[in-house]
Design a protein around this motif. Structure first.
Motif, mmCIF file in Angstrom:
data_model
loop_
_atom_site.group_PDB
_atom_site.id
_atom_site.type_symbol
_atom_site.label_atom_id
_atom_site.label_comp_id
_atom_site.label_asym_id
_atom_site.label_seq_id
_atom_site.Cartn_x
_atom_site.Cartn_y
_atom_site.Cartn_z
ATOM 1 N N THR A 230 42.827 37.899 35.097
ATOM 2 C CA THR A 230 41.052 38.360 35.751
ATOM 3 C C THR A 230 40.748 37.610 37.306
ATOM 4 O O THR A 230 41.162 35.738 37.119
ATOM 5 C CB THR A 230 39.838 38.039 35.191
ATOM 6 O OG1 THR A 230 40.426 38.577 34.062
ATOM 7 C CG2 THR A 230 38.635 38.396 35.839
ATOM 8 N N PHE A 232 38.542 36.429 40.766
ATOM 9 C CA PHE A 232 36.722 35.975 40.973
ATOM 10 C C PHE A 232 36.729 35.952 42.208
ATOM 11 O O PHE A 232 37.783 34.700 42.450
ATOM 12 C CB PHE A 232 36.767 34.814 39.946
ATOM 13 C CG PHE A 232 36.746 35.778 38.216
ATOM 14 C CD1 PHE A 232 35.422 35.927 37.848
ATOM 15 C CD2 PHE A 232 37.646 35.144 38.017
ATOM 16 C CE1 PHE A 232 35.033 36.629 36.713
ATOM 17 C CE2 PHE A 232 37.006 35.028 35.954
ATOM 18 C CZ PHE A 232 36.242 35.715 35.395
ATOM 19 N N SER A 243 33.934 39.843 39.191
ATOM 20 C CA SER A 243 34.921 40.185 38.763
ATOM 21 C C SER A 243 35.438 40.946 39.583
ATOM 22 O O SER A 243 34.793 41.854 40.697
ATOM 23 C CB SER A 243 35.265 40.386 37.597
ATOM 24 O OG SER A 243 36.574 40.917 37.185
ATOM 25 N N ASN A 246 41.906 42.773 37.158
ATOM 26 C CA ASN A 246 41.472 42.430 35.661
ATOM 27 C C ASN A 246 44.037 42.983 36.366
ATOM 28 O O ASN A 246 44.155 43.055 34.982
ATOM 29 C CB ASN A 246 41.660 43.477 35.252
ATOM 30 C CG ASN A 246 41.370 44.847 35.478
ATOM 31 O OD1 ASN A 246 42.495 45.011 36.210
ATOM 32 N ND2 ASN A 246 40.985 45.317 34.966
ATOM 33 N N CYS A 265 41.348 32.816 40.000
ATOM 34 C CA CYS A 265 42.201 33.747 38.881
ATOM 35 C C CYS A 265 41.876 32.921 37.468
ATOM 36 O O CYS A 265 42.203 31.272 37.290
ATOM 37 C CB CYS A 265 43.331 33.825 39.061
ATOM 38 S SG CYS A 265 44.673 33.033 38.950
#
Length: 311
Positions: A230, A232, A243, A246, A265
């Motif tokens: 993920t 960010f 977020s 993904n 991440c």
């Protein structure tokens, strides 16, 4: 007698014999037979009259009273009854042992004990490996050597691995120290752990021109492999982080001023997660674009004023 041997080792079948010893009665040939063939007529696994004897089978006795026999690198099909036979130079001088010797072949076994229960081996666990051979009857006198990925690492019946880490992963075997050909089955130690060394990087650079493209890549080491990545973006103190992706890669096809900022991440598997350090993106040329737009607006105003004056 019954004799036990570990697969791959060498074993000696002790043997002695007596016969009427005189000048006319001399032993001229010796033989060893296995139960799969006829003990009297052969074929024999060793025959002093033959030149085709297998090198694994060696007669280490003599032609007087010692008839001992050695088998090297024993295999499971060597299991069975063995009988000694000899012939003298007299027509009636053919003798065959009555009881013989029974040989049993066993594999080395390894016992794996995980100190904190069953399940996957994880970093921090402790594991005890024990080398066992059925021939010693519980006697602990046998000397053992432990190997990891083919390299000798320890001596002794037991190998204790405490507070294991990924460096302990590998294939383990044990052998009887005095018999190099012996080897247990392979025990694979696979140490699982959560993500580590998680990092983020930018390609081609953390500083890019507006309207170009950039890719952020998240990398991490984990066993089992990372299941979820993920990305960010740090917005501000009030909003915190949001977020923005993904997958392990985050693509910006056309960079705009809004891309400018700080990113990190997170990598996750069943044993935990870990965040990368912050990657700061700087979009170059965003101010130039704004100034150029302002200059254009100013020029339009000047043209409008001039036209108005001439009227």
């Amino acid at each position: 007698p019954n004799i036990c041997a570990v697969k791959g080792s060498s074993v000696v079948i002790p043997c002695s014999f007596d016969y009427p010893d005189n000048k006319q009665n001399k032993v001229k040939s010796v033989m060893w037979g296995h139960e799969r063939n006829n003990f009297y007529d052969g074929p024999f696994i060793f025959n002093s009259k033959s030149v085709d004897n297998t090198s694994r089978f060696q007669y280490i006795g003599d032609r007087l009273h010692n008839c001992s026999f050695r088998i090297d690198q024993v295999e499971h099909n060597d299991t069975g009854k063995y009988v000694f036979r000899f012939e003298t130079n007299l027509p009636s001088g053919k003798w065959t042992g009555k009881d013989g010797s029974k040989l049993d072949i066993f594999d080395l076994k390894t016992l794996v004990t995980k100190t904190n229960g069953n399940g996957a081996m994880k970093e921090g666990d402790s594991v005890n490996l024990t080398c066992k051979e059925s021939c010693d009857g519980g006697d602990l006198s046998s000397a053992f050597t432990w190997f990891k990925d083919g390299k000798a690492i320890s001596e002794g019946r037991a190998l204790y691995l405490s507070n294991i880490s990924s460096t302990n992963s590998g294939n383990y075997t044990c052998s009887i120290t005095t018999h190099k050909g012996t080897s247990s089955e392979v025990i694979n130690i696979n140490v699982e752990y959560g993500p580590k060394n998680t990092s983020g990087s930018a390609r081609p650079s953390t500083e890019v021109e507006a309207s170009s493209n950039i890719t952020l890549t998240c990398s991490s080491y984990a066993n089992p492999p990372v299941e979820n990545y993920t990305w960010f973006k740090i917005v501000d103190r009030d909003t915190g982080v949001v977020s923005v992706g993904n997958k392990f890669e985050l693509h910006f096809r056309v960079v705009s001023p809004a891309v400018d900022g700080q990113y990190f991440c997170s990598a996750t598997n069943k044993h935990g997660s870990q965040n990368s350090s912050i990657v700061t993106l700087k979009v170059k040329g965003k101010n130039v674009v704004i100034n150029a737009t302002a200059a254009t607006v100013t020029a339009l105003l000047i043209v409008t004023i001039i036209i108005a004056v001439r009227k």
